[in-house]
Scaffold this motif. Structure first.
Motif, PDB file in Angstrom:
ATOM      1  N   TYR A 142       0.874  -1.173   0.000  1.00 54.08           N
ATOM      2  CA  TYR A 142       0.000   0.000   0.000  1.00 54.08           C
ATOM      3  C   TYR A 142       0.911   1.223   0.000  1.00 54.08           C
ATOM      4  O   TYR A 142       1.696   1.422   0.929  1.00 54.08           O
ATOM      5  CB  TYR A 142      -0.919  -0.022   1.227  1.00 54.08           C
ATOM      6  CG  TYR A 142      -1.896  -1.189   1.188  1.00 54.08           C
ATOM      7  CD1 TYR A 142      -3.151  -1.049   0.614  1.00 54.08           C
ATOM      8  CD2 TYR A 142      -1.529  -2.435   1.702  1.00 54.08           C
ATOM      9  CE1 TYR A 142      -4.031  -2.129   0.557  1.00 54.08           C
ATOM     10  CE2 TYR A 142      -2.401  -3.516   1.646  1.00 54.08           C
ATOM     11  CZ  TYR A 142      -3.647  -3.356   1.073  1.00 54.08           C
ATOM     12  OH  TYR A 142      -4.520  -4.424   1.006  1.00 54.08           O
ATOM     13  N   LEU A 143       0.800   2.035  -1.049  1.00 56.10           N
ATOM     14  CA  LEU A 143       1.769   3.096  -1.319  1.00 56.10           C
ATOM     15  C   LEU A 143       1.078   4.455  -1.313  1.00 56.10           C
ATOM     16  O   LEU A 143       0.099   4.671  -2.041  1.00 56.10           O
ATOM     17  CB  LEU A 143       2.432   2.830  -2.672  1.00 56.10           C
ATOM     18  CG  LEU A 143       3.627   3.689  -3.064  1.00 56.10           C
ATOM     19  CD1 LEU A 143       4.763   3.570  -2.046  1.00 56.10           C
ATOM     20  CD2 LEU A 143       4.130   3.269  -4.451  1.00 56.10           C
ATOM     21  N   LEU A 144       1.607   5.389  -0.511  1.00 53.51           N
ATOM     22  CA  LEU A 144       0.940   6.656  -0.226  1.00 53.51           C
ATOM     23  C   LEU A 144       1.690   7.845  -0.822  1.00 53.51           C
ATOM     24  O   LEU A 144       2.913   7.915  -0.777  1.00 53.51           O
ATOM     25  CB  LEU A 144       0.825   6.843   1.291  1.00 53.51           C
ATOM     26  CG  LEU A 144       0.247   5.640   2.061  1.00 53.51           C
ATOM     27  CD1 LEU A 144       0.297   5.901   3.549  1.00 53.51           C
ATOM     28  CD2 LEU A 144      -1.169   5.338   1.596  1.00 53.51           C
ATOM     29  N   HIS A 145       0.924   8.791  -1.336  1.00 50.43           N
ATOM     30  CA  HIS A 145       1.453  10.021  -1.941  1.00 50.43           C
ATOM     31  C   HIS A 145       1.749  11.071  -0.873  1.00 50.43           C
ATOM     32  O   HIS A 145       1.500  10.873   0.323  1.00 50.43           O
ATOM     33  CB  HIS A 145       0.448  10.566  -2.948  1.00 50.43           C
ATOM     34  CG  HIS A 145      -0.883  10.895  -2.320  1.00 50.43           C
ATOM     35  ND1 HIS A 145      -1.134  12.075  -1.658  1.00 50.43           N
ATOM     36  CD2 HIS A 145      -2.038  10.174  -2.232  1.00 50.43           C
ATOM     37  CE1 HIS A 145      -2.368  12.084  -1.206  1.00 50.43           C
ATOM     38  NE2 HIS A 145      -2.941  10.935  -1.530  1.00 50.43           N
ATOM     39  N   GLY A 146       2.231  12.221  -1.325  1.00 48.59           N
ATOM     40  CA  GLY A 146       2.535  13.324  -0.423  1.00 48.59           C
ATOM     41  C   GLY A 146       1.441  14.375  -0.395  1.00 48.59           C
ATOM     42  O   GLY A 146       0.423  14.286  -1.081  1.00 48.59           O
TER      43      GLY A 146
END
Length: 342
Positions: A142-146
């Motif tokens: 699970y990859l999160l943006h800024g």
């Protein structure tokens, strides 16, 4: 964009911008630094920048003081709005070059969240073979943006599919699904409420939806959570409180900010009280910075001192470039190679 001659890049990484705005009184290019454009015949405005740093840059046209997207460039959601972007290539970027390897897909999926009571969406990377290897189950990141970005960030600016296609083809990373979700919640802002809302969305809406609709493995060793900047803070908050769910955590260009001190202190206390469980559950805590020029550098160093005092194990990495997409692409490249290895 197709058939547009400008912007252009010179061999020494200067950018040439040209725009037609016959009724404008003043036109500038805003690349962090503002460049005045010079009016030419026929209402054409032009300027040449200094040599630009390698990698991806957001920019805007300022026409009589109004920031607009350049019609000659692709637009990207960044800085809290749609902005133009320009990419300065460099020799170190071969790992996200388009190569003759098996390619996976990036898909967009809508779902209704009972947590936020709204329709939301995420992007998902599925590796080559996902549609044909119908009995295989995959680990999931699970990859999160800024901040100021959304679920499109990793899918477009981040080059996630190319990075993973190349790594998997070279045998350097395990085939995995990557869920690129929207970290912006209704209670927008950098506060405890927004962090709690994100944690609930991730744990109660996104993960159950993914595990119901995609062929993913469900044990903690097959889940990872990572994010950049704001997403790094969300990873710290949701990840370290849930090492029973995530055995791998990645924090890129982030660390507890001063106005999060109460939240940070509460987490340090939680780690201290639950150290034995965390040590047994957490296989990887990977923390990366874009060097001392990264705006989150000092916050991260302060946090690491607390982790050291708690004897919390982590791997620390630096890649020069500050708080920018070339750094975060490299972070993903290195972090993905460490995931889901026996």
């Amino acid at each position: 964009v197709r058939n547009s001659k400008y912007p252009q890049l010179t061999a020494d990484h200067r950018a040439i911008f040209r725009i037609k705005a016959p009724d404008a009184q003043k036109v500038q290019i805003d690349l962090g630094r503002k460049y005045d454009m010079v009016r030419q015949e026929g209402g054409i405005w032009e300027t040449v920048t200094d040599s630009l740093g390698e990698g991806f840059h957001y920019y805007s046209l300022l026409i009589d003081g109004v920031a607009v997207a350049d019609p000659g460039s692709e637009t990207f959601y960044g800085m809290g709005r749609m902005a133009s972007g320009i990419e300065v290539p460099f020799k170190g970027g071969e790992y996200y070059a388009l190569k003759d390897v098996p390619h996976g897909d990036i898909r967009m999926k809508r779902y209704y969240s009972e947590v936020s009571r709204s329709w939301r969406r995420f992007f998902v990377y599925t590796p080559a073979g996902y549609d044909t290897h119908t009995t295989e189950k995959y680990p999931v990141l699970y990859l999160l943006h800024g901040g100021g970005e959304d679920e499109r960030g990793w899918a477009t600016q981040g080059k996630t599919d190319l990075i993973m296609d190349n790594l998997i083809a070279e045998g350097k990373a395990k085939p995995m699904l990557i869920i690129m979700l929207d970290g912006n919640m209704a209670s927008a802002g950098f506060n405890a409420g927004a962090l709690k809302a994100f944690e609930a969305e991730l744990m109660q809406a996104v993960i159950p939806f993914v595990e119901k609709n995609y062929r993913v493995r469900k044990e903690p060793d097959s889940r990872a959570l990572a994010g950049l900047s704001m997403g790094g803070i969300q990873t710290l908050y949701a990840g370290l409180y849930h090492t029973d769910m995530f055995a791998h955590l990645g924090v890129f260009s982030s660390g507890w900010l001063p106005f999060y001190q109460k939240i940070a202190d509460d987490q340090y206390e939680f780690i201290n009280k639950n150290k034995a469980a965390i040590d047994s559950q957490l296989r990887l805590l990977w923390i990366a910075m874009g060097g001392k020029e990264d705006i989150a550098y000092q916050n991260c160093q302060n946090m690491l001192k607390e982790f050291d005092a708690l004897k919390l194990k982590y791997i620390y990495s630096e890649y020069p470039g500050g708080h920018t997409w070339p750094v975060w692409r490299n972070n993903l490249y290195n972090f993905a190679q460490l995931l889901f290895n026996k």
